[in-house]
Design an enzyme around this catalytic site. Structure first.
Site, mmCIF file in Angstrom:
data_model
loop_
_atom_site.group_PDB
_atom_site.id
_atom_site.type_symbol
_atom_site.label_atom_id
_atom_site.label_comp_id
_atom_site.label_asym_id
_atom_site.label_seq_id
_atom_site.Cartn_x
_atom_site.Cartn_y
_atom_site.Cartn_z
ATOM 1 C CE LYS A 250 -7.312 2.359 2.262
ATOM 2 N NZ LYS A 250 -6.759 1.537 3.328
ATOM 3 C CD GLU B 253 -5.015 4.991 0.858
ATOM 4 O OE1 GLU B 253 -4.150 4.137 1.133
ATOM 5 O OE2 GLU B 253 -5.714 5.543 1.721
ATOM 6 C CB SER C 154 -13.708 4.536 6.627
ATOM 7 O OG SER C 154 -12.637 4.587 7.533
ATOM 8 N N GLY C 155 -11.994 7.209 5.591
ATOM 9 C CA GLY C 155 -11.702 8.641 5.496
ATOM 10 C C GLY C 155 -12.319 9.557 6.539
ATOM 11 N N GLY C 156 -12.737 9.038 7.686
ATOM 12 C CA GLY C 156 -13.345 9.892 8.705
ATOM 13 C C GLY C 156 -14.856 9.750 8.787
ATOM 14 C CE LYS D 215 -2.456 2.552 3.351
ATOM 15 N NZ LYS D 215 -3.447 2.670 4.385
HETATM 16 P P1 13P Z 1 -9.464 5.090 7.073
HETATM 17 O O1 13P Z 1 -10.431 3.986 6.727
HETATM 18 O O2 13P Z 1 -9.390 5.401 8.523
HETATM 19 O O3 13P Z 1 -9.605 6.288 6.197
HETATM 20 O O4 13P Z 1 -8.013 4.530 6.768
HETATM 21 C C1 13P Z 1 -7.813 3.721 5.698
HETATM 22 C C2 13P Z 1 -6.403 3.792 5.361
HETATM 23 O O5 13P Z 1 -5.678 2.838 5.504
HETATM 24 C C3 13P Z 1 -5.912 5.058 4.837
HETATM 25 O O6 13P Z 1 -4.731 4.857 4.193
#
Ligand code: 13P
Length: 295
Positions: A182, A140, A224-226, A100
């Site tokens: 992602k 991502e 999920s981003g918050g 990642k």
């Molecule tokens: P969140 O789901 O908390 O946004 O984190 C995912 C993640 O791994 C961000 O790189």
């Protein structure tokens, strides 16, 4: 282009497809020490004991974090390409099968053309190097939720970012069948005056994906981003109400861990309850991946 990934091509395709199979997603527990602190690391180790029986493939974060991007509008770029090939080869030997690399794009800061290009180019270079070393790259470019913009603006930025990402992925001869994405879901900015329903978020997000992501890509593993745990599950469920060209699933950190960490509170006597809380969220999101979750 399939020749580009060399001897690992068949394995990459198999790995990506297995991760992107019905009911499956990713538990993202790769926060840096600065983000999660020592206590969360301990919890993550114990979560791992709960989860490892079910893990098909371990993955590893290979970027080296965000730093300011000179010449931009207070934006950042993601480091980590130097030495990445030898590090990736070593991670493969140790058992990792996917990688990642998280870079970010900020809507309130522009985003500038420079920041978008740098994000896309870095992701594409990382993806090619990962594939060369047998690791399925998770691509991502996180479009941050911050800002008071409407959902249409997020759609516009996301389309621009993904167009550039795929342009450079192709230029670097990355095998699309052997990557996972992602993305951020397409939502209004976190400070926007109105919240959007899961159906609206699903509609905008799928519009963006259908316009920009080839069907050869096996899996879309959202961050999920918050978003709250409930929102992240409901939004994913809404996206899986009709067939998609890809496996549409989750790679959540916060939306899988928030209740777990609150339950645990750093106390050994709470570990079992915290592990149960993790399984509740994992199950809910697995159902949402199948479009079968109901609150
Ligand atoms: P969140 O789901 O908390 O946004 O984190 C995912 C993640 O791994 C961000 O790189």
């Amino acid at each position: 282009s399939v020749i580009r990934a060399g001897s690992y091509t068949d394995e990459l395709l198999k790995t990506a497809k297995s991760i992107a199979s019905p009911g499956r997603g990713i538990l993202a527990i790769d926060e840096s020490n600065a983000t999660c602190g020592k206590s969360q690391l301990q919890m993550e180790r114990s979560s791992w004991t709960v989860c490892k029986m079910r893990i098909l493939y371990p993955g590893i974060k290979v970027d080296k974090g965000l730093v300011p991007l000179p010449g931009s509008n207070n934006e950042s770029w993601c480091q980590g390409l130097d030495g990445l090939a030898s590090r990736s080869a070593e991670y493969y030997k140790q058992g990792a099968r996917f990688a990642k690399w998280r870079t970010v794009v900020s809507i309130p800061c522009g985003p500038s053309a420079l920041a978008v290009k740098e994000a896309a180019w870095g992701l594409a270079r990382y993806a090619a190097i990962s594939q060369d070393n047998g690791l399925v790259p998770i691509v991502e470019p996180e479009i941050l939720l911050d800002g008071d913009h409407p959902i249409e603006r997020t759609l516009e930025v996301a389309e621009r970012v993904w167009a550039e990402v795929f342009y450079y992925l192709a230029e670097n001869n990355v095998v699309f069948e052997g990557i996972l994405l992602k993305p951020s879901m397409v939502t209004p900015g976190a400070e926007h005056k109105e919240k959007a329903s899961p159906e609206t978020i699903a509609k905008y997000t799928l519009t963006m994906l259908k316009r920009r992501v080839p069907p050869s890509v096996p899996g879309i593993m959202f961050l999920s981003g918050g978003q709250s745990e409930a929102e992240a599950t409901l939004n994913l469920n809404a996206m899986n109400q009709s067939p998609n060209p890809w496996h549409v699933s989750f790679s959540y950190a916060r939306a899988l861990q928030n209740t777990v960490l609150k339950t645990w509170q750093g106390r050994p006597e709470n570990i079992e309850a915290a592990q149960k809380a993790l399984l509740v969220r994992a199950k809910a999101n697995s159902l949402a991946q199948l479009g079968k979750y109901s609150a």
